[in-house]
Scaffold this motif. Structure first.
Motif, PDB file in Angstrom:
ATOM      1  N   VAL A  81      -0.673  -6.734  -2.954  1.00 53.84           N
ATOM      2  CA  VAL A  81      -0.047  -6.274  -4.183  1.00 53.84           C
ATOM      3  C   VAL A  81       1.345  -5.740  -3.845  1.00 53.84           C
ATOM      4  N   ASP A  82       2.111  -5.427  -4.890  1.00 52.65           N
ATOM      5  CA  ASP A  82       3.434  -4.855  -4.639  1.00 52.65           C
ATOM      6  C   ASP A  82       3.335  -3.467  -4.029  1.00 52.65           C
ATOM      7  N   ALA A  83       2.423  -2.648  -4.543  1.00 51.06           N
ATOM      8  CA  ALA A  83       2.318  -1.274  -4.052  1.00 51.06           C
ATOM      9  C   ALA A  83       0.857  -0.868  -3.884  1.00 51.06           C
ATOM     10  N   ILE A  84       0.547  -0.320  -2.722  1.00 43.33           N
ATOM     11  CA  ILE A  84      -0.760   0.275  -2.460  1.00 43.33           C
ATOM     12  C   ILE A  84      -0.616   1.785  -2.602  1.00 43.33           C
ATOM     13  N   VAL A  85      -1.514   2.409  -3.322  1.00 40.20           N
ATOM     14  CA  VAL A  85      -1.478   3.857  -3.509  1.00 40.20           C
ATOM     15  C   VAL A  85      -2.355   4.512  -2.443  1.00 40.20           C
ATOM     16  N   ASN A  86      -1.799   5.518  -1.806  1.00 44.09           N
ATOM     17  CA  ASN A  86      -2.502   6.255  -0.762  1.00 44.09           C
ATOM     18  C   ASN A  86      -2.934   7.606  -1.306  1.00 44.09           C
ATOM     19  N   ALA A  87      -4.167   7.990  -1.045  1.00 44.07           N
ATOM     20  CA  ALA A  87      -4.651   9.325  -1.386  1.00 44.07           C
ATOM     21  C   ALA A  87      -4.253  10.249  -0.242  1.00 44.07           C
ATOM     22  N   ALA A  88      -3.068  10.822  -0.346  1.00 42.92           N
ATOM     23  CA  ALA A  88      -2.461  11.570   0.751  1.00 42.92           C
ATOM     24  C   ALA A  88      -2.797  13.057   0.670  1.00 42.92           C
ATOM     25  N   ASN A  89      -2.425  13.779   1.742  1.00 40.25           N
ATOM     26  CA  ASN A  89      -2.523  15.232   1.713  1.00 40.25           C
ATOM     27  C   ASN A  89      -1.123  15.834   1.599  1.00 40.25           C
TER      28      ASN A  89
ATOM     29  N   ARG B 102       4.536  -4.327  -0.439  1.00 34.68           N
ATOM     30  CA  ARG B 102       5.948  -3.975  -0.208  1.00 34.68           C
ATOM     31  C   ARG B 102       6.121  -2.474   0.002  1.00 34.68           C
ATOM     32  N   TRP B 103       5.317  -1.684  -0.700  1.00 29.19           N
ATOM     33  CA  TRP B 103       5.450  -0.231  -0.632  1.00 29.19           C
ATOM     34  C   TRP B 103       4.076   0.433  -0.574  1.00 29.19           C
ATOM     35  N   VAL B 104       4.077   1.651  -0.042  1.00 25.98           N
ATOM     36  CA  VAL B 104       2.946   2.556  -0.195  1.00 25.98           C
ATOM     37  C   VAL B 104       3.428   3.726  -1.051  1.00 25.98           C
ATOM     38  N   ILE B 105       2.680   4.008  -2.110  1.00 28.71           N
ATOM     39  CA  ILE B 105       2.965   5.179  -2.943  1.00 28.71           C
ATOM     40  C   ILE B 105       1.934   6.239  -2.590  1.00 28.71           C
ATOM     41  N   HIS B 106       2.409   7.344  -2.024  1.00 23.33           N
ATOM     42  CA  HIS B 106       1.531   8.411  -1.550  1.00 23.33           C
ATOM     43  C   HIS B 106       1.346   9.437  -2.666  1.00 23.33           C
TER      44      HIS B 106
END
Length: 297
Positions: free
Chosen positions: A16-24, A73-77
């Motif tokens: 996908v264009d952006a994978i969302v990360n469940a960040a701290n 392309r990106w990771v959105i944290h």
């Protein structure tokens, strides 16, 4: 309009264009989804986190980095609230999804893959985590066209899929079995029956109409057993299907075999017979060309 689908698999493998990360809050990697994304994406993600977010991010906020070696392309944290540590303000979790979608718009992303933010080691109750994700995505104005909710475990995926089909039912082909099912069914029986109805609509979205009503009934009975794990026997008592239970009352998740046998299948057969070509019958009456005598069903 956004299309939301439930995916059973590894979020690090989503193209996908952006994978969302469940960040701290520290934005330096961690366990669960966070650790998996950093491991699969490589050092470039951590280096950019350090450079772009030297002081980390607040709970409920989000930011983006490169995706490194990931097929995106990106990771959105997005920094989710830690329910087990007392961060139980629902608006913080909603903010994670809104901020991620807003950043996706800034980047020009048209496809995204979300995990269930905060539903892992942070302990947010699963059913409410699913509700927050879907309600916020539905309410948020964004240009993203394809959103995937990715679950690694089969049991979580089944619960997510049931709720996705409730809020984002897929389109059906005009001459498919799925078209016989209402997009938003009336509540004829227990709540689980409505979830099962929507699930069958999705299962049959591209399945062509069969030759006759006998074949249609066989399809429905086979799907009933495949989805619920139990055969459709007319006299059975209602039973509970966990993935159809959003936790909203005593009847939540209840499926009624007798209702399917005596009401649902006849409704579907009536609709099926209405699709058949008609030919002149005795004394000029019209009859369905290929419809069997349903009185014997």
């Amino acid at each position: 309009m956004v299309t939301v689908t439930a995916v059973h698999g590894d979020i690090t493998e989503q193209a996908v264009d952006a994978i969302v990360n469940a960040a701290n809050r520290q934005m330096r990697g961690g366990g669960g989804v966070d650790g998996a994304i950093h491991r699969a994406g490589g050092r470039a993600i951590l280096d950019e986190c350090i450079a772009r977010f030297p002081d980390g991010l607040r709970t409920g906020d989000a930011g983006w980095t490169t995706a490194g070696k990931l097929p995106a392309r990106w990771v959105i944290h997005a920094v989710g609230p830690n329910y087990l540590a007392g961060e139980q303000d629902r608006s913080l979790l909603e903010s994670c999804y809104r901020r991620a979608l807003a950043i996706a718009d800034e980047l020009g992303a048209r496809s995204m893959a979300f995990p269930l933010i905060s539903a892992g080691v942070y302990g947010w109750p699963l059913d409410d985590a699913i509700d927050v994700a879907l309600e916020t995505i539905a309410r948020t104005r964004a240009r993203v066209e394809d959103v995937r909710l990715v679950s690694f475990s089969e049991s979580t995926h089944r619960r997510v899929r049931a709720q996705v089909l409730r809020q984002f039912p897929p389109p059906t082909d005009p001459r498919s079995v799925g078209r016989l099912f209402d997009r938003a069914p009336h509540q004829w029986s227990l709540r689980g029956d409505a979830y099962l109805w929507r699930t069958m609509r999705a299962e049959f979205a591209s399945v062509p109409l069969p030759a006759d009503a006998w074949a249609l009934e066989k399809l429905i009975r086979t799907a009933f057993e495949s989805i619920t794990g139990r055969p459709l026997t007319d006299g059975d008592e209602p039973f509970h299907v966990p993935e159809f239970d959003p936790g909203h009352g005593m009847s939540a998740g209840g499926v009624t075999p007798s209702w399917w046998a005596s009401t649902a299948i006849p409704i579907l057969i009536d609709r099926f017979e209405a699709t058949l070509p008609v030919e002149p019958g005795i004394d000029g009456l019209s009859v369905a060309a290929a419809g069997p005598d349903r009185s014997a069903i």
